[in-house]
Write an enzyme that holds these catalytic residues in place. Structure first.
Site, PDB file in Angstrom:
ATOM      1  CE  LYS A  75      -5.350 -64.892 -23.748  1.00  0.00           C
ATOM      2  NZ  LYS A  75      -4.992 -64.736 -25.089  1.00  0.00           N
ATOM      3  CG  ASN A  76      -5.460 -61.751 -27.103  1.00  0.00           C
ATOM      4  OD1 ASN A  76      -4.815 -62.425 -26.300  1.00  0.00           O
ATOM      5  ND2 ASN A  76      -6.487 -62.246 -27.775  1.00  0.00           N
TER       6      ASN A  76
ATOM      7  NE  ARG B 196       0.092 -68.732 -32.102  1.00  0.00           N
ATOM      8  CZ  ARG B 196       0.477 -69.290 -33.247  1.00  0.00           C
ATOM      9  NH1 ARG B 196       0.791 -70.551 -33.279  1.00  0.00           N
ATOM     10  NH2 ARG B 196       0.527 -68.577 -34.352  1.00  0.00           N
TER      11      ARG B 196
ATOM     12  CB  CYS C  24       2.305 -81.736 -29.594  1.00  0.00           C
ATOM     13  SG  CYS C  24       3.415 -82.075 -28.256  1.00  0.00           S
TER      14      CYS C  24
ATOM     15  CB  VAL D 252     -10.740 -66.613 -37.400  1.00  0.00           C
ATOM     16  CG1 VAL D 252      -9.316 -66.258 -36.960  1.00  0.00           C
ATOM     17  CG2 VAL D 252     -11.497 -65.361 -37.810  1.00  0.00           C
TER      18      VAL D 252
ATOM     19  NE  ARG E 202      -3.175 -69.027 -22.012  1.00  0.00           N
ATOM     20  CZ  ARG E 202      -3.456 -69.160 -23.306  1.00  0.00           C
ATOM     21  NH1 ARG E 202      -3.921 -70.297 -23.768  1.00  0.00           N
ATOM     22  NH2 ARG E 202      -3.275 -68.166 -24.144  1.00  0.00           N
TER      23      ARG E 202
HETATM   24  N1  EPU Z   1      -1.980 -68.677 -39.013  1.00  0.00           N
HETATM   25  C1  EPU Z   1      -1.191 -69.389 -39.877  1.00  0.00           C
HETATM   26  N2  EPU Z   1       0.162 -69.205 -39.813  1.00  0.00           N
HETATM   27  C2  EPU Z   1       0.746 -68.357 -38.916  1.00  0.00           C
HETATM   28  C3  EPU Z   1      -0.078 -67.630 -38.027  1.00  0.00           C
HETATM   29  C4  EPU Z   1      -1.451 -67.816 -38.110  1.00  0.00           C
HETATM   30  O1  EPU Z   1      -1.673 -70.166 -40.705  1.00  0.00           O
HETATM   31  O2  EPU Z   1       1.982 -68.230 -38.899  1.00  0.00           O
HETATM   32  C5  EPU Z   1      -3.455 -68.867 -39.084  1.00  0.00           C
HETATM   33  C6  EPU Z   1      -4.029 -69.422 -37.774  1.00  0.00           C
HETATM   34  O3  EPU Z   1      -3.911 -70.805 -37.698  1.00  0.00           O
HETATM   35  C7  EPU Z   1      -5.448 -68.918 -37.832  1.00  0.00           C
HETATM   36  C8  EPU Z   1      -5.334 -67.572 -38.542  1.00  0.00           C
HETATM   37  O4  EPU Z   1      -4.079 -67.602 -39.229  1.00  0.00           O
HETATM   38  O5  EPU Z   1      -6.224 -69.772 -38.609  1.00  0.00           O
HETATM   39  C9  EPU Z   1      -5.405 -66.368 -37.652  1.00  0.00           C
HETATM   40  O6  EPU Z   1      -4.402 -66.410 -36.670  1.00  0.00           O
HETATM   41  P1  EPU Z   1      -3.778 -65.075 -36.062  1.00  0.00           P
HETATM   42  O7  EPU Z   1      -2.333 -65.036 -36.396  1.00  0.00           O
HETATM   43  O8  EPU Z   1      -4.615 -63.910 -36.466  1.00  0.00           O
HETATM   44  O9  EPU Z   1      -3.964 -65.345 -34.530  1.00  0.00           O
HETATM   45  P2  EPU Z   1      -2.924 -65.209 -33.369  1.00  0.00           P
HETATM   46  O10 EPU Z   1      -2.148 -63.952 -33.492  1.00  0.00           O
HETATM   47  O11 EPU Z   1      -2.180 -66.477 -33.204  1.00  0.00           O
HETATM   48  C10 EPU Z   1      -4.487 -63.813 -31.809  1.00  0.00           C
HETATM   49  C11 EPU Z   1      -5.066 -64.007 -30.438  1.00  0.00           C
HETATM   50  C12 EPU Z   1      -6.130 -65.067 -30.467  1.00  0.00           C
HETATM   51  C13 EPU Z   1      -7.220 -64.655 -31.445  1.00  0.00           C
HETATM   52  C14 EPU Z   1      -6.602 -64.393 -32.835  1.00  0.00           C
HETATM   53  C15 EPU Z   1      -7.608 -63.864 -33.828  1.00  0.00           C
HETATM   54  C16 EPU Z   1      -3.218 -63.479 -28.984  1.00  0.00           C
HETATM   55  C17 EPU Z   1      -2.215 -63.949 -27.984  1.00  0.00           C
HETATM   56  N3  EPU Z   1      -4.007 -64.390 -29.516  1.00  0.00           N
HETATM   57  O12 EPU Z   1      -3.904 -65.066 -32.144  1.00  0.00           O
HETATM   58  O13 EPU Z   1      -6.700 -65.125 -29.174  1.00  0.00           O
HETATM   59  O14 EPU Z   1      -8.177 -65.658 -31.538  1.00  0.00           O
HETATM   60  O15 EPU Z   1      -5.530 -63.437 -32.714  1.00  0.00           O
HETATM   61  O16 EPU Z   1      -8.157 -62.664 -33.371  1.00  0.00           O
HETATM   62  O17 EPU Z   1      -3.333 -62.288 -29.258  1.00  0.00           O
HETATM   63  C18 EPU Z   1      -7.495 -66.121 -27.203  1.00  0.00           C
HETATM   64  O18 EPU Z   1      -7.373 -65.020 -26.673  1.00  0.00           O
HETATM   65  O19 EPU Z   1      -8.066 -67.106 -26.642  1.00  0.00           O
HETATM   66  C19 EPU Z   1      -6.962 -66.313 -28.553  1.00  0.00           C
HETATM   67  C20 EPU Z   1      -6.815 -67.517 -29.113  1.00  0.00           C
END
Ligand code: EPU
Length: 438
Positions: free
Chosen positions: A23-24, A97, A121, A333, A419
């Site tokens: 998915k990611n 997102r 939200c 994380v 999802r």
């Molecule tokens: N963060 C910030 N500011 C930002 C972006 C992120 O503070 O602008 C923080 C987040 O709140 C979090 C940390 O940085 O505490 C890491 O977030 P990251 O940006 O790495 O995550 P993401 O890109 O939003 C993706 C996956 C997530 C997965 C994380 C970590 C997708 C669509 N989502 O999220 O997957 O947990 O990387 O590996 O690729 C899931 O599949 O259920 C899922 C949540």
């Protein structure tokens, strides 16, 4: 339509299932197609809601998308890209997102991008500050308006030297998707290096990008003027594979996960072995099973790659309720990813959460009032309950707990699991689970 799901637990899951593309990665590879002016083909695409969301978002931007759900292929013709209204984007994106990642490609193709409903939200407490900072680094101008954020690049997008304070997956993808066609060289330090990111780099390279990844989390991108299409088989979903692995343990079963790959799962496999889970790794997939001996407790923490993925944490915690002794799980994380343990306690588990950084090094959430460490005492027999799915991974973990619990559990809001878990109902049936829906 939301339905109520009932599971009669206590029956081992036995048999085999197949996981397809992650998915990611899939959603990001679909966004990447926007950057090229030819047709791209993505293969091994799972039938999950996130793919539907990105398909609709591409279509509202003028991309012609043809999908063969069974074969798992998506053809995206992005010869023409058009503007879309904020309301249209909002209607299709829901709580996803993904629209954030459209910014770079849309700026390159149209000179502007809109993200509706910024930070409201719907996006919750997962901020997008890293993304906006990254875009500004390339010369983008971010304007907050009533209907969302409006982003332009009056002087064009220019390569930049960027350092991430935290190796965020999304921010790294934002850099990649913007830098590949920006003018000049971009050097990104402290980048996320998840296997899905390496696979996205492979996709972009097929399109004509020039990207190199150093061993010190530095990614260098030499911008090119145009990109074409790609033909790519998505990396398998290692989160889904690990989720079924934990289901095998909790139900004392034996599940062959076809398509699961060893290398991107190495850290999970180490933990799985340390707690005493059985596994057979072959070319066709990985068989996960409950051995004769009881499971053992462990102290571990989640981290960015190559650490233990945060998305593996919830199903693992359910498995740890069945391990002998005291386990400690430190979530580094996300600050708030242990809320799901409350419902597990209602099912008979014994899990206490703490604000302190337990079981590993101190993290950025220490002393900040976030309950981000869990102490799990086991083994505890689980009993059926009436539970509501909180989020994707927490939801699947409830399903795992219900499968291992005595009695009939009711799970509400099960559709959220669609999802990210392809055909999970069919897979449960194939593994002999006893469930029904009304
Ligand atoms: N963060 C910030 N500011 C930002 C972006 C992120 O503070 O602008 C923080 C987040 O709140 C979090 C940390 O940085 O505490 C890491 O977030 P990251 O940006 O790495 O995550 P993401 O890109 O939003 C993706 C996956 C997530 C997965 C994380 C970590 C997708 C669509 N989502 O999220 O997957 O947990 O990387 O590996 O690729 C899931 O599949 O259920 C899922 C949540």
């Amino acid at each position: 339509m939301t339905s109520t799901f009932h599971v009669r637990g206590g029956k081992p899951l036995n048999g085999e299932i197949t996981v397809r593309g992650a998915k990611n990665l899939v959603s990001k590879a679909m966004v990447a197609a926007l950057l090229g002016d030819e047709t791209s083909i993505l293969r091994s695409v799972p039938d999950i809601r996130d793919v539907q969301i990105v398909t609709e978002l591409l279509k509202v931007h003028g991309v012609k998308v043809e999908r063969d759900v069974e074969a798992g292929t998506i053809r995206m013709d992005s010869t023409n890209v058009e503007r879309a209204h904020a309301a249209e984007i909002d209607a299709h994106a829901g709580s996803s997102r993904i629209p954030i990642l459209f910014c770079g490609p849309l700026l390159h193709r149209l000179g502007e991008a809109i993200i509706p409903d910024l930070g409201g939200c719907r996006i919750g407490d997962r901020p997008i500050n890293f993304h906006m900072d990254v875009l500004r680094n390339f010369g983008a101008v971010v304007d907050k308006r009533e209907q969302g954020i409006y982003i332009t690049a009056p002087g064009g997008l220019k390569g930049a030297k960027i350092h991430l304070d935290y190796p965020s997956v999304g921010a790294t993808e934002q850099v990649l998707l913007t830098a590949v066609r920006a003018e000049g060289i971009t050097e990104l330090s402290n980048a996320a290096v998840e296997p899905e990111i390496e696979d996205l780099i492979a996709v972009l390279q097929k399109m004509g990008a020039i990207i190199s990844l150093q061993t010190d989390r530095t990614i260098t991108i030499e911008g090119v003027e145009r990109l074409g299409g790609y033909d790519h088989v998505a990396i398998p979903d290692r989160i889904e594979a690990a989720s079924w692995a934990c289901a095998a343990l909790v139900t004392k079963g034996d599940v062959l996960v076809r398509g699961a790959q060893q290398k991107p799962m190495a850290t999970f496999l180490n933990v799985f072995r340390k707690i005493g889970g059985g596994m057979d790794i072959t070319e066709e997939g990985i068989r996960f099973f409950m051995p004769e001996t009881p499971l053992r407790a462990i102290a571990m923490e989640t981290d960015v790659h190559p650490g233990f993925m945060t998305d593996w944490q919830q199903p693992l915690v359910v498995a740890l309720t069945q391990a002998e002794g005291i386990s400690i799980v430190h979530e580094t994380v996300y600050e708030n990813r242990l809320g799901f343990t409350e419902a597990l306690n209602d099912m008979g588990a014994r899990i206490q959460v703490y604000r302190e950084c337990l079981g590993g090094s101190s993290c950025r959430f220490g002393r900040r009032n976030f309950n981000h460490s869990a102490v799990i005492s086991g083994p505890k027999a689980l009993t059926a309950a009436d539970i509501t799915v909180p989020d994707l991974r927490g939801g699947f973990s409830y399903l795992v707990a219900a499968l291992g619990a005595e009695g009939v559990s009711t799970i509400r809001g099960i559709d959220l699991i669609d999802r990210g878990y392809e055909s999970f109902r069919e897979k449960l049936t194939a593994l002999g689970a006893d469930y029904w829906e009304d």
